[in-house]
Scaffold this motif. Structure first.
Motif, PDB file in Angstrom:
ATOM      1  N   VAL A 117      94.378 141.272  93.072  1.00 25.08           N
ATOM      2  CA  VAL A 117      95.373 140.585  93.899  1.00 25.08           C
ATOM      3  C   VAL A 117      95.690 139.219  93.300  1.00 25.08           C
ATOM      4  O   VAL A 117      96.846 138.780  93.304  1.00 25.08           O
ATOM      5  N   ASN A 118      94.699 138.557  92.763  1.00 23.37           N
ATOM      6  CA  ASN A 118      94.931 137.253  92.152  1.00 23.37           C
ATOM      7  C   ASN A 118      95.800 137.382  90.895  1.00 23.37           C
ATOM      8  O   ASN A 118      96.662 136.536  90.646  1.00 23.37           O
ATOM      9  N   ILE A 119      95.588 138.411  90.120  1.00 21.87           N
ATOM     10  CA  ILE A 119      96.444 138.644  88.953  1.00 21.87           C
ATOM     11  C   ILE A 119      97.888 138.838  89.395  1.00 21.87           C
ATOM     12  O   ILE A 119      98.815 138.239  88.835  1.00 21.87           O
ATOM     13  N   ILE A 120      98.086 139.652  90.420  1.00 24.76           N
ATOM     14  CA  ILE A 120      99.435 139.891  90.930  1.00 24.76           C
ATOM     15  C   ILE A 120     100.036 138.599  91.482  1.00 24.76           C
ATOM     16  O   ILE A 120     101.217 138.303  91.261  1.00 24.76           O
ATOM     17  N   ARG A 121      99.227 137.812  92.168  1.00 27.98           N
ATOM     18  CA  ARG A 121      99.694 136.536  92.726  1.00 27.98           C
ATOM     19  C   ARG A 121     100.154 135.584  91.638  1.00 27.98           C
ATOM     20  O   ARG A 121     101.249 135.005  91.705  1.00 27.98           O
ATOM     21  N   VAL A 122      99.371 135.445  90.585  1.00 28.21           N
ATOM     22  CA  VAL A 122      99.728 134.551  89.479  1.00 28.21           C
ATOM     23  C   VAL A 122     100.961 135.094  88.739  1.00 28.21           C
ATOM     24  O   VAL A 122     101.855 134.332  88.366  1.00 28.21           O
ATOM     25  N   PHE A 123     101.021 136.385  88.562  1.00 23.80           N
ATOM     26  CA  PHE A 123     102.175 137.039  87.958  1.00 23.80           C
ATOM     27  C   PHE A 123     103.446 136.700  88.751  1.00 23.80           C
ATOM     28  O   PHE A 123     104.464 136.302  88.191  1.00 23.80           O
ATOM     29  N   ILE A 124     103.379 136.849  90.081  1.00 23.52           N
ATOM     30  CA  ILE A 124     104.536 136.575  90.936  1.00 23.52           C
ATOM     31  C   ILE A 124     104.889 135.093  90.924  1.00 23.52           C
ATOM     32  O   ILE A 124     106.074 134.734  90.868  1.00 23.52           O
ATOM     33  N   PHE A 125     103.894 134.210  90.956  1.00 20.70           N
ATOM     34  CA  PHE A 125     104.170 132.770  90.859  1.00 20.70           C
ATOM     35  C   PHE A 125     104.975 132.450  89.609  1.00 20.70           C
ATOM     36  O   PHE A 125     105.972 131.745  89.660  1.00 20.70           O
ATOM     37  N   THR A 126     104.488 132.941  88.501  1.00 15.31           N
ATOM     38  CA  THR A 126     105.136 132.637  87.224  1.00 15.31           C
ATOM     39  C   THR A 126     106.537 133.219  87.175  1.00 15.31           C
ATOM     40  O   THR A 126     107.477 132.568  86.716  1.00 15.31           O
ATOM     41  N   LEU A 127     106.679 134.431  87.647  1.00 14.31           N
ATOM     42  CA  LEU A 127     107.984 135.092  87.649  1.00 14.31           C
ATOM     43  C   LEU A 127     108.968 134.377  88.577  1.00 14.31           C
ATOM     44  O   LEU A 127     110.127 134.151  88.205  1.00 14.31           O
ATOM     45  N   THR A 128     108.513 133.991  89.772  1.00 13.76           N
ATOM     46  CA  THR A 128     109.427 133.298  90.688  1.00 13.76           C
ATOM     47  C   THR A 128     109.788 131.911  90.185  1.00 13.76           C
ATOM     48  O   THR A 128     110.890 131.428  90.444  1.00 13.76           O
ATOM     49  N   GLN A 129     108.909 131.273  89.451  1.00 16.26           N
ATOM     50  CA  GLN A 129     109.249 129.974  88.887  1.00 16.26           C
ATOM     51  C   GLN A 129     110.406 130.126  87.901  1.00 16.26           C
ATOM     52  O   GLN A 129     111.307 129.293  87.858  1.00 16.26           O
ATOM     53  N   ALA A 130     110.387 131.199  87.139  1.00 17.76           N
ATOM     54  CA  ALA A 130     111.434 131.424  86.154  1.00 17.76           C
ATOM     55  C   ALA A 130     112.732 131.928  86.789  1.00 17.76           C
ATOM     56  O   ALA A 130     113.821 131.585  86.333  1.00 17.76           O
ATOM     57  N   GLU A 131     112.619 132.728  87.827  1.00 21.02           N
ATOM     58  CA  GLU A 131     113.797 133.391  88.384  1.00 21.02           C
ATOM     59  C   GLU A 131     114.395 132.686  89.593  1.00 21.02           C
ATOM     60  O   GLU A 131     115.593 132.806  89.831  1.00 21.02           O
ATOM     61  N   SER A 132     113.601 131.998  90.393  1.00 24.48           N
ATOM     62  CA  SER A 132     114.115 131.370  91.615  1.00 24.48           C
ATOM     63  C   SER A 132     113.220 130.202  92.019  1.00 24.48           C
ATOM     64  O   SER A 132     112.168 130.398  92.627  1.00 24.48           O
ATOM     65  N   SER A 133     113.667 128.995  91.721  1.00 25.50           N
ATOM     66  CA  SER A 133     112.839 127.821  92.011  1.00 25.50           C
ATOM     67  C   SER A 133     112.659 127.602  93.515  1.00 25.50           C
ATOM     68  O   SER A 133     111.632 127.080  93.940  1.00 25.50           O
ATOM     69  N   GLN A 134     113.652 128.012  94.337  1.00 24.45           N
ATOM     70  CA  GLN A 134     113.492 127.852  95.788  1.00 24.45           C
ATOM     71  C   GLN A 134     112.371 128.758  96.312  1.00 24.45           C
ATOM     72  O   GLN A 134     111.574 128.348  97.145  1.00 24.45           O
TER      73      GLN A 134
END
Length: 167
Positions: A117-134
């Protein structure tokens, strides 16, 4: 004071005692040493970066820092490694009744679930930073606590239903 003699009271005292012991070990020894947090965080960042690279993102990862392209990236600090969440789960499973072999197996399964779950969480954090800052601003503020406590709650419910040796 009859509460302390009830099954629920004994359970609550066990959970509190085990978690207090874990907290002291973590806060006084593991956290200052830093090697366990460093290893777990670096591993999570590495695996998350690998997943993003498989999706053809231009990823950089150095130690606990990971990002996409020219963005500043995210830093996985000690609180984000999931180690303290593991302590909560272990405290609950150890305090609740059940046979020892399934209990130990469930603890290892739970640690694996928290790690994934932590891997998925970090993956999503990084992806959302690149795709949608809001979206990143919202997920960064609230998701760590919600994710870890949510997962731990589900794991504890599962243990209550499968680990109880009185069934």
């Amino acid at each position: 004071m009859q509460w302390f003699k009830s099954e629920a009271g004994i359970f609550a005292l066990k959970v509190a005692g085990i978690y207090l012991l874990w907290y002291l070990i973590y806060a006084l020894w593991l956290l200052p040493d830093g090697s366990l947090d460093q290893w777990v965080a670096t591993n999570i960042v590495s695996v998350s970066a690998g997943l993003l690279e498989m999706m053809n993102y231009d990823v950089y990862a150095t130690g606990r820092l990971m990002g996409i392209g020219e963005l500043p990236g995210i830093y996985l600090g000690d609180g984000g490694s999931g180690i303290s969440a593991v302590g909560l789960l272990v405290g609950f499973v150890m305090a609740y009744r059940g046979a020892w072999i399934p209990r130990i197996a469930f603890i290892f399964i739970g640690i694996g679930v928290i790690y994934l779950v932590n891997i998925i969480r970090v993956f999503i954090f990084t992806l959302t930073q690149a795709e949608s800052s809001q979206v990143f601003a919202v997920t960064g503020d609230f998701s760590t606590t919600a994710v870890f406590y949510g997962v731990i709650s589900v794991l504890c419910i599962v243990w209550v239903n499968v680990g109880d040796d009185r069934r």
